[in-house]
Write a protein that holds these residues in place. Sequence first.
Motif, PDB file in Angstrom:
ATOM      1  N   ALA A  16       0.823  -1.211   0.000  1.00  0.00           N
ATOM      2  CA  ALA A  16       0.000   0.000   0.000  1.00  0.00           C
ATOM      3  C   ALA A  16       0.859   1.264   0.000  1.00  0.00           C
ATOM      4  N   ASP A  17       2.000   1.214   0.677  1.00  0.00           N
ATOM      5  CA  ASP A  17       2.884   2.381   0.781  1.00  0.00           C
ATOM      6  C   ASP A  17       3.848   2.508  -0.395  1.00  0.00           C
ATOM      7  N   GLY A  18       3.874   1.507  -1.259  1.00  0.00           N
ATOM      8  CA  GLY A  18       4.803   1.547  -2.391  1.00  0.00           C
ATOM      9  C   GLY A  18       6.239   1.309  -1.956  1.00  0.00           C
ATOM     10  N   ASP A  19       6.424   0.545  -0.888  1.00  0.00           N
ATOM     11  CA  ASP A  19       7.768   0.281  -0.346  1.00  0.00           C
ATOM     12  C   ASP A  19       8.403  -0.887  -1.097  1.00  0.00           C
ATOM     13  N   ASP A  20       9.045  -0.567  -2.201  1.00  0.00           N
ATOM     14  CA  ASP A  20       9.659  -1.607  -3.012  1.00  0.00           C
ATOM     15  C   ASP A  20      10.918  -2.188  -2.393  1.00  0.00           C
ATOM     16  N   ALA A  21      11.486  -1.524  -1.395  1.00  0.00           N
ATOM     17  CA  ALA A  21      12.648  -2.106  -0.712  1.00  0.00           C
ATOM     18  C   ALA A  21      12.210  -3.371   0.022  1.00  0.00           C
ATOM     19  N   VAL A  22      11.086  -3.293   0.734  1.00  0.00           N
ATOM     20  CA  VAL A  22      10.578  -4.453   1.465  1.00  0.00           C
ATOM     21  C   VAL A  22      10.109  -5.522   0.480  1.00  0.00           C
ATOM     22  N   LEU A  23       9.300  -5.119  -0.486  1.00  0.00           N
ATOM     23  CA  LEU A  23       8.767  -6.090  -1.435  1.00  0.00           C
ATOM     24  C   LEU A  23       9.862  -6.698  -2.302  1.00  0.00           C
ATOM     25  N   GLY A  24      10.845  -5.900  -2.685  1.00  0.00           N
ATOM     26  CA  GLY A  24      11.960  -6.419  -3.467  1.00  0.00           C
ATOM     27  C   GLY A  24      12.769  -7.435  -2.679  1.00  0.00           C
ATOM     28  N   ALA A  25      12.965  -7.180  -1.394  1.00  0.00           N
ATOM     29  CA  ALA A  25      13.705  -8.127  -0.560  1.00  0.00           C
ATOM     30  C   ALA A  25      13.002  -9.483  -0.549  1.00  0.00           C
ATOM     31  N   VAL A  26      11.687  -9.447  -0.456  1.00  0.00           N
ATOM     32  CA  VAL A  26      10.919 -10.692  -0.405  1.00  0.00           C
ATOM     33  C   VAL A  26      10.869 -11.355  -1.783  1.00  0.00           C
TER      34      VAL A  26
ATOM     35  N   SER B 263       5.710 -21.378  -2.015  1.00  0.00           N
ATOM     36  CA  SER B 263       5.956 -20.609  -3.229  1.00  0.00           C
ATOM     37  C   SER B 263       4.646 -20.026  -3.757  1.00  0.00           C
ATOM     38  N   GLU B 264       3.507 -20.679  -3.446  1.00  0.00           N
ATOM     39  CA  GLU B 264       2.208 -20.135  -3.859  1.00  0.00           C
ATOM     40  C   GLU B 264       1.952 -18.796  -3.177  1.00  0.00           C
ATOM     41  N   GLU B 265       2.297 -18.713  -1.898  1.00  0.00           N
ATOM     42  CA  GLU B 265       2.136 -17.447  -1.164  1.00  0.00           C
ATOM     43  C   GLU B 265       3.022 -16.363  -1.784  1.00  0.00           C
ATOM     44  N   MET B 266       4.219 -16.747  -2.183  1.00  0.00           N
ATOM     45  CA  MET B 266       5.138 -15.814  -2.838  1.00  0.00           C
ATOM     46  C   MET B 266       4.556 -15.337  -4.158  1.00  0.00           C
ATOM     47  N   GLU B 267       4.013 -16.267  -4.952  1.00  0.00           N
ATOM     48  CA  GLU B 267       3.455 -15.903  -6.255  1.00  0.00           C
ATOM     49  C   GLU B 267       2.214 -15.030  -6.109  1.00  0.00           C
ATOM     50  N   MET B 268       1.428 -15.241  -5.054  1.00  0.00           N
ATOM     51  CA  MET B 268       0.279 -14.367  -4.819  1.00  0.00           C
ATOM     52  C   MET B 268       0.745 -12.947  -4.516  1.00  0.00           C
ATOM     53  N   LEU B 269       1.792 -12.818  -3.695  1.00  0.00           N
ATOM     54  CA  LEU B 269       2.350 -11.502  -3.392  1.00  0.00           C
ATOM     55  C   LEU B 269       2.928 -10.873  -4.655  1.00  0.00           C
ATOM     56  N   ARG B 270       3.628 -11.665  -5.447  1.00  0.00           N
ATOM     57  CA  ARG B 270       4.215 -11.168  -6.695  1.00  0.00           C
ATOM     58  C   ARG B 270       3.115 -10.639  -7.629  1.00  0.00           C
ATOM     59  N   GLU B 271       2.026 -11.394  -7.741  1.00  0.00           N
ATOM     60  CA  GLU B 271       0.937 -10.981  -8.633  1.00  0.00           C
ATOM     61  C   GLU B 271       0.280  -9.698  -8.127  1.00  0.00           C
ATOM     62  N   ARG B 272       0.106  -9.592  -6.819  1.00  0.00           N
ATOM     63  CA  ARG B 272      -0.458  -8.342  -6.252  1.00  0.00           C
ATOM     64  C   ARG B 272       0.463  -7.167  -6.567  1.00  0.00           C
ATOM     65  N   TRP B 273       1.778  -7.363  -6.383  1.00  0.00           N
ATOM     66  CA  TRP B 273       2.745  -6.292  -6.660  1.00  0.00           C
ATOM     67  C   TRP B 273       2.728  -5.931  -8.144  1.00  0.00           C
ATOM     68  N   ARG B 274       2.731  -6.936  -9.002  1.00  0.00           N
ATOM     69  CA  ARG B 274       2.734  -6.689 -10.457  1.00  0.00           C
ATOM     70  C   ARG B 274       1.513  -5.874 -10.862  1.00  0.00           C
ATOM     71  N   ARG B 275       0.352  -6.272 -10.374  1.00  0.00           N
ATOM     72  CA  ARG B 275      -0.876  -5.563 -10.758  1.00  0.00           C
ATOM     73  C   ARG B 275      -0.908  -4.149 -10.191  1.00  0.00           C
ATOM     74  N   GLU B 276      -0.359  -3.973  -9.003  1.00  0.00           N
ATOM     75  CA  GLU B 276      -0.327  -2.647  -8.375  1.00  0.00           C
ATOM     76  C   GLU B 276       0.659  -1.717  -9.084  1.00  0.00           C
ATOM     77  N   ARG B 277       1.843  -2.212  -9.381  1.00  0.00           N
ATOM     78  CA  ARG B 277       2.895  -1.366  -9.939  1.00  0.00           C
ATOM     79  C   ARG B 277       2.924  -1.336 -11.466  1.00  0.00           C
ATOM     80  N   HIS B 278       2.495  -2.426 -12.079  1.00  0.00           N
ATOM     81  CA  HIS B 278       2.604  -2.556 -13.539  1.00  0.00           C
ATOM     82  C   HIS B 278       1.289  -3.039 -14.148  1.00  0.00           C
ATOM     83  N   GLY B 279       0.191  -2.479 -13.716  1.00  0.00           N
ATOM     84  CA  GLY B 279      -1.126  -2.922 -14.183  1.00  0.00           C
ATOM     85  C   GLY B 279      -1.269  -2.902 -15.695  1.00  0.00           C
ATOM     86  N   ALA B 280      -0.802  -1.834 -16.321  1.00  0.00           N
ATOM     87  CA  ALA B 280      -0.937  -1.731 -17.782  1.00  0.00           C
ATOM     88  C   ALA B 280      -0.118  -2.821 -18.485  1.00  0.00           C
ATOM     89  N   ASP B 281       1.069  -3.109 -17.968  1.00  0.00           N
ATOM     90  CA  ASP B 281       1.904  -4.149 -18.579  1.00  0.00           C
ATOM     91  C   ASP B 281       1.293  -5.539 -18.379  1.00  0.00           C
TER      92      ASP B 281
END
Length: 169
Positions: free
Chosen positions: A78-88, A101-119
Amino acid sequence: MTPADVIRVRSKAGSGTLRQMDAALAAAKQEVQRLEALTRAPPRPTDAAGAMLASEIRARLASLKDGQRRAALSAALADGDDAVLGAVLNGPPMLSGLGSSEEMEMLRERWRRERHGADVDRIERIGRAVEDTNRAGTLVISFTSRLSSSEVVEKAEASQRAVVEAIRS
């Protein structure tokens, strides 16, 4: 031009279409790979301090209870803290305390849609276009193979001979 010649020309036209479709599919595949690499995770740290910070973030997250870790990751998203999300996202799930790894992929998909929705939307549109192109290619192959089958050519040549005979008589 004989009917057989017409059929041969149509068959060649179909193969040209297939070459164009193959080229378009290859370009689409490259674009999807490029977009997936771009949207996989925040960039990795490029210096020692960044790498150490990422390691500390993962260790801290691993020490949290599941609910606290989920809340911390949701807050980072929510805060756009890519340092934390990038570390994970740039490390194995177990180093951050993620259960699978499913939990990781769910987080990855949430991040992708939040930061790169158009892509992400573009990747999905390209995927649908590839499916449509594959279906169209199957139809082109079927159509041209029927046009250029020896049975069709033989019938066309027999028809031409019958016309020539009728004209002579």
